[in-house]
Structures are given as C-alpha cells and as structure tokens.
Design an enzyme around this catalytic site. Structure first.
Site, PDB file in Angstrom:
ATOM      1  N   THR A 168      28.279  77.949 145.711  1.00  0.00           N
ATOM      2  CA  THR A 168      27.131  77.060 145.913  1.00  0.00           C
ATOM      3  C   THR A 168      25.949  77.457 145.020  1.00  0.00           C
ATOM      4  OG1 THR A 168      27.751  76.645 148.185  1.00  0.00           O
ATOM      5  CG2 THR A 168      25.413  76.524 147.716  1.00  0.00           C
TER       6      THR A 168
ATOM      7  N   GLY B  54      27.261  81.052 151.343  1.00  0.00           N
ATOM      8  CA  GLY B  54      28.179  81.914 152.080  1.00  0.00           C
ATOM      9  C   GLY B  54      29.018  81.093 153.026  1.00  0.00           C
TER      10      GLY B  54
HETATM   11  N1  ASP Z   1      27.830  77.651 152.106  1.00  0.00           N
HETATM   12  C1  ASP Z   1      28.806  76.801 151.488  1.00  0.00           C
HETATM   13  C2  ASP Z   1      29.572  76.079 152.565  1.00  0.00           C
HETATM   14  O1  ASP Z   1      29.906  76.683 153.560  1.00  0.00           O
HETATM   15  C3  ASP Z   1      29.768  77.553 150.635  1.00  0.00           C
HETATM   16  C4  ASP Z   1      29.118  78.366 149.546  1.00  0.00           C
HETATM   17  O2  ASP Z   1      28.074  78.966 149.734  1.00  0.00           O
HETATM   18  O3  ASP Z   1      29.684  78.412 148.444  1.00  0.00           O
HETATM   19  O4  ASP Z   1      29.871  74.927 152.397  1.00  0.00           O
END
Ligand code: ASP
Length: 340
Positions: A187, A238
């Site tokens: 992300t 996360g």
């Molecule tokens: N937080 C994002 C999700 O759970 C994933 C990420 O941080 O890459 O969709």
C-alpha cells in the site's frame, strides 16, 4: 506588501511531507535493481508532493500528487502493480482526509480507475458522500471526469505469480506463510503539513493478495488506515483487519490530540505494541501540526520517506537504516524534542 500579507508570511508553517510505499519489505527478497527503482520512485513522489507545498498549495494537493506518482509505479501495491484477488482481478481501494475541514472521501473495490486516490478526492470534493464502492464508484468517476482504463492496465507478472503461489497454498489447505502475507503490504500513503498549518492524509492500495468475497481492508476506511484532524495525520500499511479492529489511524491521532502523547510515542504504541499484541503486523506514517514525523513499523522494513525544511528528500527501506526521523519510541514523558 500589505500588513495582512506580512502577517501571513511571518506565521507561515514550514511544510512537511511524509510518504510510505508499504511495510511488506522482506530483506532477502530485495535486490539492488529493485532497491534502486523503489528509492527513485519514493524520491520522485516526495519531490512532486513537496513542489505543491512550496507553491503554497494545500496539504491535500501534496498528498494526491505524491500518491499519484506511487500509484503509477508498478513496484507498489497500488494502482498499476496492485495485487490480484482470488478471482484474478485487481480491486482497488483509496481514501483521503483533510484535517482542517474534517472532510473525507473514499472508494473501494474499483477495477478501472487509473488513480484511485484522485477518485477518493473527487468523492470528497464533488459529492455529498464519503464512501462509494464498486460499479457505483466507477459511474461517479465517469461523471467526475476521472481517467478510466482497461482492467489489464494494472496487471504485472510479478503480482500474477504471487497470486499463483497463494492459490497453490490454498489448494494444499496450507495457511499462507506469515512472510508471504507480509510481502503484500505494498500500500502507498502520504501525510502532509502545508504552509497554512493544515494537515491531510491519503492512502491507496490493491489490498491483500488472494483476497476474496469483496474483502475490503483498512486503507479506505476513515479512522482505520487513513485519518487526519487539525493536530495529526496518519496513513497505515499492514494487515488491514488489525488496523480496522484497532481503528489504528484514529487511535494514534486521539492519543496525540486528546491525550497529548508525543507523536512518535503514540504511533509506536499502536504500531509496535497494540497491533502486534493482537497478532497483526505492518507500519504507519504520522505527522503532527508542529511538523514532527513518525514512521514506525514491525516488519523487516517499510518503504518510506520525508521531506521538510531543507527541501532534501530522505528515503529509507530497512529497519536498521537511519531515516533521519529519530527513534520511533522516545522515552516516556519526553515532549517536544521530536523535531526531525
Ligand atoms: N493495509 C492493506 C490492506 O489490508 C494492505 C497493505 O498495507 O498493503 O488492504
């Protein structure tokens, strides 16, 4: 110059921009070429966002400018290069929040929006709503003049192979290895403080590899993965389910603005203590109205960077690398010695 003009110059806040490109860094999977490409993209995103702030534009302009660069870069799990769903689609989520007005915009589960962060912003600026999803969000995108692309635009071979590995594990009824899960925290996000002293936050993601049943993570949920108020702005990355359950971004900001906990301590309490104690992992970036920066994470690394008074981009990847933002967990009772 008018007296009013002088006064606003005297009180101008030094702008700061902080970005992340995900906390799913596995050190042994990195190679020099990938590292170089990621550092270059982070630098470019910082420069694009900071140019807005230097020109007196709003924090929100810096946030969307920086995130657009990262969405367009296939090295990050947002926009082009997003992970795949179980059904082999790229399904994108994003959100923005303006700390001064407390306005927010968010979108989830779109498949054809080139820059989801711009659609989230359009929801905030041009609709009476906060969150739009799926086909309705894409219909709104069309009406708002947001660029749509063929879904194949988002595909990269690396992400496709990640899905194939996860599907094999699904078949063998093996739980995905923790590392395999963390690998998909790519992300992107940004938080900014503008010359007016206003804060903004934004986050954009492809979500988690192999997600199904219309799963939506924390990124587009105001308060979970994205939050800003007049004293604090946060973007998370996360394992989204844990960020939702701890309302992580809002929790950090409440500690800062209501409980007067120093920013770095507040961010570390949530990211390095509360989330891991529940079995989650990830990181976040946070910024307060004094320009203090926090970039905690509990994984091998987090693609991250910040740019402040000297206009020089500071970029880091690994946990043992000095990112110039200081110790993530200052001693209890320390207060304003957080200047980066
Ligand atoms: N937080 C994002 C999700 O759970 C994933 C990420 O941080 O890459 O969709």
């Amino acid at each position: 110059m008018t007296a009013l003009g002088m006064a606003s110059l005297v009180h101008a806040t030094t702008p700061v921009l902080v970005i992340h490109g995900g906390s799913g860094v596995i050190k042994r999977d990195m190679n020099p070429a990938k590292e170089k490409a990621v550092r270059a993209a982070l630098t470019q995103a910082l420069q694009a966002g900071y140019a807005q702030l230097k020109n007196g534009k709003a924090a929100m302009d810096a946030v969307t400018a920086a995130i657009t660069v990262l969405e367009d870069d296939p090295n990050f799990n947002a926009g082009k290069g997003s992970v795949f769903t179980h059904d082999g689609k790229n399904e994108l989520d994003a959100a923005v929040m303006d700390g001064y007005s407390l306005k927010a915009g968010s979108i989830a589960a779109v498949h054809r929006v080139k820059n989801p962060i711009l659609l989230a912003r359009a929801v905030m600026d041009k609709s009476p709503h906060v969150m739009l999803i799926g086909d309705g969000a894409e219909q709104f995108a069309k009406e708002a003049g947001i660029t749509l692309v063929d879904p194949s635009y988002f595909r990269t071979e690396e992400r496709w192979q990640q899905l194939q590995r996860a599907l094999k594990e699904d078949k063998a009824a093996k739980p995905h290895a923790d590392e395999e899960t963390a690998k998909h925290f790519g992300t992107v996000g940004a938080v900014a403080l503008d010359t007016f002293g206003h804060l903004a936050a934004g986050t954009s993601t492809g979500g988690m590899n192999d997600k199904r049943y219309g799963r939506v993570g924390d990124s587009p949920l105001i308060g979970a993965g994205t939050y800003a108020n007049s004293g604090c702005a946060v973007s998370g990355t996360g394992w989204g389910e844990f960020y939702i359950r701890t309302v992580a971004a809002h929790e950090i900001c409440m500690r800062v603005t209501q409980m007067r906990v120093p920013l770095r301590r507040a961010a570390a309490e949530v990211i390095n203590q509360e989330i891991p104690s529940m079995g989650g992992n990830g990181g976040a970036i946070a910024l307060d109205a004094d320009g203090n920066v926090a970039m905690p994470f509990n994984t091998d690394g987090m693609y991250r960077g910040w740019i402040g008074a000297d206009g020089a981009p500071h970029v880091a990847i690994y946990g043992d690398e000095d990112d110039g933002a200081g110790d993530p967990l200052p001693a209890v009772g320390s207060s304003s010695s957080e200047e980066p």
